[in-house]
Design a protein around this motif. Sequence first.
Motif, PDB file in Angstrom:
ATOM      1  N   HIS A 171       0.853  -1.194   0.000  1.00 42.99           N
ATOM      2  CA  HIS A 171       0.000   0.000   0.000  1.00 42.99           C
ATOM      3  C   HIS A 171       0.885   1.239   0.000  1.00 42.99           C
ATOM      4  O   HIS A 171       1.867   1.321   0.756  1.00 42.99           O
ATOM      5  CB  HIS A 171      -0.906   0.005   1.234  1.00 42.99           C
ATOM      6  CG  HIS A 171      -2.012   1.010   1.151  1.00 42.99           C
ATOM      7  ND1 HIS A 171      -1.818   2.356   1.420  1.00 42.99           N
ATOM      8  CD2 HIS A 171      -3.326   0.874   0.827  1.00 42.99           C
ATOM      9  CE1 HIS A 171      -2.960   3.000   1.257  1.00 42.99           C
ATOM     10  NE2 HIS A 171      -3.893   2.130   0.899  1.00 42.99           N
ATOM     11  N   SER A 184      -0.197   3.344   3.822  1.00 44.04           N
ATOM     12  CA  SER A 184      -0.376   2.716   5.137  1.00 44.04           C
ATOM     13  C   SER A 184       0.684   1.685   5.475  1.00 44.04           C
ATOM     14  O   SER A 184       0.851   1.324   6.639  1.00 44.04           O
ATOM     15  CB  SER A 184      -1.754   2.056   5.207  1.00 44.04           C
ATOM     16  OG  SER A 184      -1.807   0.919   4.362  1.00 44.04           O
ATOM     17  N   ALA A 239       0.511  -1.406   4.499  1.00 43.09           N
ATOM     18  CA  ALA A 239      -0.088  -2.736   4.359  1.00 43.09           C
ATOM     19  C   ALA A 239       0.535  -3.427   3.151  1.00 43.09           C
ATOM     20  O   ALA A 239       0.809  -2.793   2.129  1.00 43.09           O
ATOM     21  CB  ALA A 239      -1.600  -2.614   4.196  1.00 43.09           C
ATOM     22  N   GLN A 240       0.753  -4.726   3.272  1.00 35.75           N
ATOM     23  CA  GLN A 240       1.442  -5.435   2.195  1.00 35.75           C
ATOM     24  C   GLN A 240       1.028  -6.895   2.160  1.00 35.75           C
ATOM     25  O   GLN A 240       0.509  -7.448   3.140  1.00 35.75           O
ATOM     26  CB  GLN A 240       2.954  -5.316   2.341  1.00 35.75           C
ATOM     27  CG  GLN A 240       3.502  -5.667   3.710  1.00 35.75           C
ATOM     28  CD  GLN A 240       4.924  -5.163   3.888  1.00 35.75           C
ATOM     29  OE1 GLN A 240       5.872  -5.823   3.468  1.00 35.75           O
ATOM     30  NE2 GLN A 240       5.070  -3.986   4.497  1.00 35.75           N
ATOM     31  N   GLU A 271      -4.261  -7.115   5.263  1.00 37.57           N
ATOM     32  CA  GLU A 271      -4.833  -6.296   6.317  1.00 37.57           C
ATOM     33  C   GLU A 271      -4.973  -7.136   7.598  1.00 37.57           C
ATOM     34  O   GLU A 271      -5.099  -8.363   7.526  1.00 37.57           O
ATOM     35  CB  GLU A 271      -6.189  -5.709   5.906  1.00 37.57           C
ATOM     36  CG  GLU A 271      -7.215  -6.713   5.423  1.00 37.57           C
ATOM     37  CD  GLU A 271      -8.494  -6.047   4.952  1.00 37.57           C
ATOM     38  OE1 GLU A 271      -8.593  -4.814   5.004  1.00 37.57           O
ATOM     39  OE2 GLU A 271      -9.395  -6.773   4.528  1.00 37.57           O
ATOM     40  N   SER A 327      -2.993  -3.381   8.451  1.00 36.62           N
ATOM     41  CA  SER A 327      -1.631  -2.893   8.227  1.00 36.62           C
ATOM     42  C   SER A 327      -0.853  -2.990   9.532  1.00 36.62           C
ATOM     43  O   SER A 327      -1.405  -2.835  10.629  1.00 36.62           O
ATOM     44  CB  SER A 327      -1.665  -1.452   7.725  1.00 36.62           C
ATOM     45  OG  SER A 327      -2.322  -0.617   8.658  1.00 36.62           O
TER      46      SER A 327
END
Length: 728
Positions: free
Chosen positions: A565, A568, A570-571, A704, A706
């Motif tokens: 992301h 944020s 998030a990955q 998710e 994050s």
Amino acid sequence: MLGFLKKPVVVTVEINMNLVALTVMGLISRLWGLSYPRAVVFDEVYYGQFVSLYMKRIFFVDDSGPPLGHMLLALGGYLGGFDGNFLWNRIGAEYGVNVPVWSLRLLPALAGALCVPLAYQILVELQFSHCAALGAALLILFENSLITQSRFMLLESILIFFILLAVLSYLKFYNLQRHSSFSGSWWFWLLLTGVACSCAVGVKYMGLFTYMLLLATAGLHFWHMIGDQNLSNVSLMCHFLARGLALIIIPVAMYLSFFYVHLTLLYRSGPHDQIMTSAFQASLEGGLARITQGQPLEVAYGSQITLRNVLGKPMQCWLHSHTNTYPIRYENGRGSSHQQQVTCYPFKDVNNWWIVKDPGMQQLVVSNPPRPVRHGHIVQLVHGITTRYLNTHDVAAPLSPHSQEVSCYIDYNISMPAQNLWRVEIVNRESDTDVWKTILSEVRFVHVNTSAVLKASGFLGASLPEWGYRQLEVVGEKLSKGYHQSMVWNVEEHRYGKSQEQKEREVELHSPTQMDISKNLSFMAKFTELQWKILTLKNEDTEHKYSSSALDWVTMDTNIAYWLHPTSGAQIHLLGNVVTWASANIAALVYTCLSLWYLIRRRRKIHDVPEDAWQLWVSAGGLCGGGWAVNYLPFFLMEKTLFLYHYLPALTFQVLLIPIVLQHLGDHLCRSLLLKSMFSALIVAWFSSVYLVYRTFSPVTYGEPSLSAAELKDLRWKDSWNILIQKQ
């Protein structure tokens, strides 16, 4: 007569609640939040391009494998109403409102979810307990790498689904063999085995490994049947023919059908046309077909033609000449003929036109009726614009000194007479009287005086210097053994010449053809060419940031960052469940050591386990261990860029081996009640750790929630893992 109406009609249905529960859990784990992230994830940037081309019916070639997987992904787009309008140019690009993300990812997710109940049923058909089967299914359910791979527009989950379906179908067929041969269910599972194998190969050629394993297994089982004295010769022949039909003929027919549908859908010209032959290109709507439609079919004396080199590497090119001559001396001091240059030019140009001339006549127009050129005829090729004759002589070519220079002859009144006679040899002829045909005929031009063959030598990657405008070299190849495609040409554009005067002829060469003769290519001809291109076409394999070697996979020393992301942090990563991967390796090691120990002991007439348990151990372990081996070891021989996801089919078989080993240990090595209780407690603790690791890595499996930089660092359990941590 109507007495049966006095009693109610009763239908009894048995429902395996284990299967129902596992299927529901599989669907939840794969389908939950499927549209997230609403951005291009890793190889979606690759497969999405093909989905768009399917939506627009534009032809393409993908050297990664057959078309079934691509068509299934495109089916998801079609069901979601995708119009194909999206630019697949980078990972992380946000999808537009016209892209049905959930629909595009649905079929891979469904395939991944159904692998869970399939694993359960495979263990049951292998005659293991429902507890062991449940364990196998839960291991597949909580395997992070399989979840990640099945939640996006990728092919591995579809491949694994068809592989497991093929294995299950064969096991059901084999178990029915004992008591209900040639029954309806027997035929159903045998035919489904062949269908699933064909689909696995049709998704990716990796499916061929499992197909070969099942063919070998079926062959071994049939060999045992031959020794059964209770079976007659007629019965054995029927069994053999049934297996041949279901496991060979039907898969081959289905494989062909995948290409038939593929070629039927993609009927429009596209960016990949240039690597196909002129005949293939002309069969597509638009592109070359727009130019060649209505051309004369038979090449005749006086025909005006363009000659395309069949090889098409490193790029398509046409026989070409222009007014410039070869330099008197090359940079290395060698001399040339100083004749007019002949090259292979990668663009359409008026200087690509040649006229086929009868050496015994002066006219450069087609007679009425036309006199067709046949295999073995002697011709002269006259350059349309400069009217000079294609020529070669014993002078070294500029870049290939062991070959002859090819030129258009200029009479300098010196002792170098013209040598401009060429014999037409149709390579793909059916008889020695075949007529030279537009697009369809592949021909060689053999020089009459020197027996050299006209060849585009630029396929080696070398182009002429500035004086040759960086065009590709054309030579007369003296060593003309075989039919290398660089020596083969086909007529692409063709018209019957009508103008004898040069000025009028130049105007004619710039004009489109208006004749009406169509050329159709059969499906088998198109299939053969496309299949050959898929197998031989090699894109330049460049080192990828996340590429790895096969040795890295077993211990999961590598990972792949699929998505990040932009704000944020998030990955999503392709990372496996560490406990499951380690347990699979240990199970494989234990199986190998125990098998060797049993074999040595049995050689000494010592039987540690009952005969039926030994046969079960060998067959189940051989299938799962063999499945791991055939899907893993071939990668050590492949010269291609490899990624961790290539290991997932092999991993699936290895995971199935874990409950097989555990049940064997519990049944035959834990003999006392205390040992069995301790062993059961260890399994519960071990399985709890599997679930705990699954939950721990869920944020990078689903993307998710994050995580903070500190939390991401905690997930880097190995220094070789590339967890992305944004700088604050």
